[in-house]
Motif scaffolding. Structure first.
Motif, PDB file in Angstrom:
ATOM      1  N   ASN A  16       0.826  -1.187  -0.037  1.00 23.33           N
ATOM      2  CA  ASN A  16      -0.114   0.104   0.011  1.00 23.33           C
ATOM      3  C   ASN A  16       0.706   1.192   0.071  1.00 23.33           C
ATOM      4  O   ASN A  16       0.513   2.258  -0.615  1.00 23.33           O
ATOM      5  CB  ASN A  16      -0.838   0.012   1.258  1.00 23.33           C
ATOM      6  N   ASN A  17       2.055   1.258   0.720  1.00 23.47           N
ATOM      7  CA  ASN A  17       2.926   2.439   0.796  1.00 23.47           C
ATOM      8  C   ASN A  17       3.405   2.645  -0.525  1.00 23.47           C
ATOM      9  O   ASN A  17       3.552   3.774  -0.994  1.00 23.47           O
ATOM     10  CB  ASN A  17       4.001   2.171   1.797  1.00 23.47           C
ATOM     11  N   ARG A  18       3.878   1.631  -1.361  1.00 21.59           N
ATOM     12  CA  ARG A  18       4.292   1.619  -2.633  1.00 21.59           C
ATOM     13  C   ARG A  18       3.359   2.266  -3.685  1.00 21.59           C
ATOM     14  O   ARG A  18       3.597   3.216  -4.203  1.00 21.59           O
ATOM     15  CB  ARG A  18       4.788   0.455  -3.343  1.00 21.59           C
ATOM     16  N   LEU A  19       2.051   1.936  -3.351  1.00 19.67           N
ATOM     17  CA  LEU A  19       0.940   2.491  -4.216  1.00 19.67           C
ATOM     18  C   LEU A  19       0.654   3.927  -3.983  1.00 19.67           C
ATOM     19  O   LEU A  19       0.502   4.439  -4.807  1.00 19.67           O
ATOM     20  CB  LEU A  19      -0.195   1.785  -4.098  1.00 19.67           C
ATOM     21  N   LEU A  20       0.885   3.977  -2.633  1.00 17.04           N
ATOM     22  CA  LEU A  20       0.694   5.668  -2.387  1.00 17.04           C
ATOM     23  C   LEU A  20       1.444   6.502  -2.724  1.00 17.04           C
ATOM     24  O   LEU A  20       1.529   7.582  -3.425  1.00 17.04           O
ATOM     25  CB  LEU A  20       0.581   5.756  -0.631  1.00 17.04           C
ATOM     26  N   GLU A  21       3.041   5.921  -3.186  1.00 10.63           N
ATOM     27  CA  GLU A  21       4.201   6.778  -3.609  1.00 10.63           C
ATOM     28  C   GLU A  21       3.909   6.780  -5.088  1.00 10.63           C
ATOM     29  O   GLU A  21       4.310   7.768  -5.536  1.00 10.63           O
ATOM     30  CB  GLU A  21       5.463   5.965  -2.969  1.00 10.63           C
ATOM     31  N   ALA A  22       3.469   5.805  -5.585  1.00  7.37           N
ATOM     32  CA  ALA A  22       3.239   5.917  -6.952  1.00  7.37           C
ATOM     33  C   ALA A  22       2.114   6.930  -7.202  1.00  7.37           C
ATOM     34  O   ALA A  22       2.498   7.722  -8.296  1.00  7.37           O
ATOM     35  CB  ALA A  22       2.991   4.542  -7.521  1.00  7.37           C
ATOM     36  N   SER A  23       1.036   7.047  -6.738  1.00  9.66           N
ATOM     37  CA  SER A  23       0.022   8.020  -6.670  1.00  9.66           C
ATOM     38  C   SER A  23       0.480   9.276  -6.426  1.00  9.66           C
ATOM     39  O   SER A  23       0.202  10.299  -7.293  1.00  9.66           O
ATOM     40  CB  SER A  23      -1.043   7.426  -5.556  1.00  9.66           C
ATOM     41  N   ALA A  24       1.372   9.417  -5.438  1.00 11.26           N
ATOM     42  CA  ALA A  24       1.947  10.859  -5.255  1.00 11.26           C
ATOM     43  C   ALA A  24       2.949  11.294  -6.248  1.00 11.26           C
ATOM     44  O   ALA A  24       2.896  12.521  -6.817  1.00 11.26           O
ATOM     45  CB  ALA A  24       2.917  10.804  -3.788  1.00 11.26           C
ATOM     46  N   LYS A  25       3.679  10.317  -6.915  1.00  5.25           N
ATOM     47  CA  LYS A  25       4.591  10.666  -8.245  1.00  5.25           C
ATOM     48  C   LYS A  25       3.646  11.225  -9.329  1.00  5.25           C
ATOM     49  O   LYS A  25       3.950  11.995 -10.113  1.00  5.25           O
ATOM     50  CB  LYS A  25       5.334   9.762  -8.619  1.00  5.25           C
ATOM     51  N   GLY A  26       2.455  10.350  -9.437  1.00  2.00           N
ATOM     52  CA  GLY A  26       1.795  10.496 -10.642  1.00  2.00           C
ATOM     53  C   GLY A  26       0.936  12.071 -10.461  1.00  2.00           C
ATOM     54  O   GLY A  26       0.668  12.842 -11.345  1.00  2.00           O
ATOM     55  N   PHE A  27       0.563  12.379  -9.225  1.00  2.14           N
ATOM     56  CA  PHE A  27      -0.095  13.721  -9.113  1.00  2.14           C
ATOM     57  C   PHE A  27       0.835  14.779  -9.099  1.00  2.14           C
ATOM     58  O   PHE A  27       0.424  15.760  -9.680  1.00  2.14           O
ATOM     59  CB  PHE A  27      -0.606  13.644  -7.434  1.00  2.14           C
ATOM     60  N   LYS A  28       1.962  14.483  -8.720  1.00  3.23           N
ATOM     61  CA  LYS A  28       3.110  15.584  -8.818  1.00  3.23           C
ATOM     62  C   LYS A  28       3.335  15.669 -10.358  1.00  3.23           C
ATOM     63  O   LYS A  28       3.654  17.011 -10.715  1.00  3.23           O
ATOM     64  CB  LYS A  28       4.436  15.020  -8.127  1.00  3.23           C
ATOM     65  N   ALA A  29       3.500  14.839 -11.222  1.00  5.94           N
ATOM     66  CA  ALA A  29       3.711  14.883 -12.546  1.00  5.94           C
ATOM     67  C   ALA A  29       2.450  15.454 -13.135  1.00  5.94           C
ATOM     68  O   ALA A  29       2.864  16.543 -14.013  1.00  5.94           O
ATOM     69  CB  ALA A  29       3.923  13.567 -13.224  1.00  5.94           C
ATOM     70  N   VAL A  30       1.255  15.177 -12.699  1.00  3.08           N
ATOM     71  CA  VAL A  30       0.270  16.156 -13.399  1.00  3.08           C
ATOM     72  C   VAL A  30       0.339  17.702 -12.866  1.00  3.08           C
ATOM     73  O   VAL A  30       0.076  18.662 -13.708  1.00  3.08           O
ATOM     74  CB  VAL A  30      -1.165  15.664 -12.823  1.00  3.08           C
ATOM     75  N   GLU A  31       0.680  17.900 -11.595  1.00  2.24           N
ATOM     76  CA  GLU A  31       0.677  19.290 -11.221  1.00  2.24           C
ATOM     77  C   GLU A  31       1.920  20.105 -11.949  1.00  2.24           C
ATOM     78  O   GLU A  31       1.753  21.123 -12.393  1.00  2.24           O
ATOM     79  CB  GLU A  31       1.121  19.117  -9.632  1.00  2.24           C
ATOM     80  N   ASP A  32       3.117  19.319 -12.204  1.00  7.85           N
ATOM     81  CA  ASP A  32       4.052  20.120 -12.971  1.00  7.85           C
ATOM     82  C   ASP A  32       3.548  20.253 -14.448  1.00  7.85           C
ATOM     83  O   ASP A  32       4.054  21.375 -14.969  1.00  7.85           O
ATOM     84  CB  ASP A  32       5.534  19.135 -12.914  1.00  7.85           C
ATOM     85  N   GLN A  33       2.654  19.225 -15.006  1.00 13.35           N
ATOM     86  CA  GLN A  33       2.173  19.657 -16.431  1.00 13.35           C
ATOM     87  C   GLN A  33       1.709  20.747 -16.381  1.00 13.35           C
ATOM     88  O   GLN A  33       1.572  21.892 -17.030  1.00 13.35           O
ATOM     89  CB  GLN A  33       1.547  18.403 -16.871  1.00 13.35           C
ATOM     90  N   LEU A  34       0.480  20.801 -15.169  1.00 12.57           N
ATOM     91  CA  LEU A  34      -0.443  22.095 -15.352  1.00 12.57           C
ATOM     92  C   LEU A  34       0.421  23.262 -15.089  1.00 12.57           C
ATOM     93  O   LEU A  34      -0.237  24.329 -15.735  1.00 12.57           O
ATOM     94  CB  LEU A  34      -1.356  21.852 -14.135  1.00 12.57           C
ATOM     95  N   ARG A  35       1.247  23.245 -14.107  1.00  8.35           N
ATOM     96  CA  ARG A  35       2.023  24.565 -14.076  1.00  8.35           C
ATOM     97  C   ARG A  35       2.842  24.972 -15.102  1.00  8.35           C
ATOM     98  O   ARG A  35       2.748  26.218 -15.462  1.00  8.35           O
ATOM     99  CB  ARG A  35       3.084  24.160 -12.772  1.00  8.35           C
ATOM    100  N   ASN A  36       3.447  24.036 -15.985  1.00  8.39           N
ATOM    101  CA  ASN A  36       4.071  24.156 -17.165  1.00  8.39           C
ATOM    102  C   ASN A  36       3.128  25.118 -18.401  1.00  8.39           C
ATOM    103  O   ASN A  36       3.467  25.827 -18.731  1.00  8.39           O
ATOM    104  CB  ASN A  36       4.821  23.069 -17.800  1.00  8.39           C
ATOM    105  N   LEU A  37       1.900  24.400 -18.272  1.00 12.57           N
ATOM    106  CA  LEU A  37       0.981  24.971 -19.308  1.00 12.57           C
ATOM    107  C   LEU A  37       0.559  26.317 -18.818  1.00 12.57           C
ATOM    108  O   LEU A  37       0.437  27.097 -19.835  1.00 12.57           O
ATOM    109  CB  LEU A  37       0.000  23.987 -19.476  1.00 12.57           C
ATOM    110  N   THR A  38       0.377  26.630 -17.636  1.00  7.94           N
ATOM    111  CA  THR A  38      -0.341  27.823 -17.015  1.00  7.94           C
ATOM    112  C   THR A  38       0.914  28.910 -17.079  1.00  7.94           C
ATOM    113  O   THR A  38       0.582  30.244 -17.118  1.00  7.94           O
ATOM    114  CB  THR A  38      -1.038  27.746 -15.701  1.00  7.94           C
TER     115      THR A  38
END
Length: 117
Positions: A66-88
């Motif tokens: 579960n911790n590994r799944l949470l870490e992967a989710s956090a990385k995914g959220f961070k990647a989306v956040e970075d992409q949105l930041r780059n776009l805006t």
């Protein structure tokens, strides 16, 4: 404390970890976070009643997964956040230089676009 109390606490914790896994996999991070109090309570119960090593190792593997799944989710959220930041934060308009050496906006059909029939 008897064998049944021990088994009940271990089974309850196993079920809770499975519920947490389902929350994580469906993106319900708030739901997973909401299980924290119950996880702490069950860990306390297991510490009080005890459990065999095999059961504890099984719980540990599930919790680690579960911790590994949470870490992967956090990385995914961070990647989306970075992409949105780059776009805006990207420049509103891109500029290029024409053959005459003058800078002009790229991709924008403004008033300086020649219209020919």
């Amino acid at each position: 404390m008897g064998l049944f109390e021990r088994k009940d606490a271990v089974e309850a914790f196993r079920d809770l970890l499975e519920k947490e896994r389902r929350f994580i996999l469906t993106g319900n991070i708030e739901g997973a976070e909401g299980l924290t109090r119950e996880k702490k309570r069950l860990i306390g119960r297991i510490a009080t009643t005890g459990a065999d090593v095999e059961a504890l190792m099984s719980l540990r593997r599930k919790a680690d997964h579960n911790n590994r799944l949470l870490e992967a989710s956090a990385k995914g959220f961070k990647a989306v956040e970075d992409q949105l930041r780059n776009l805006t934060s990207a420049s509103v308009s891109l500029n290029t230089y024409g053959s005459d050496g003058h800078r002009s906006p790229l991709g924008r059909g403004g008033p300086d676009v020649d219209k020919k029939a």
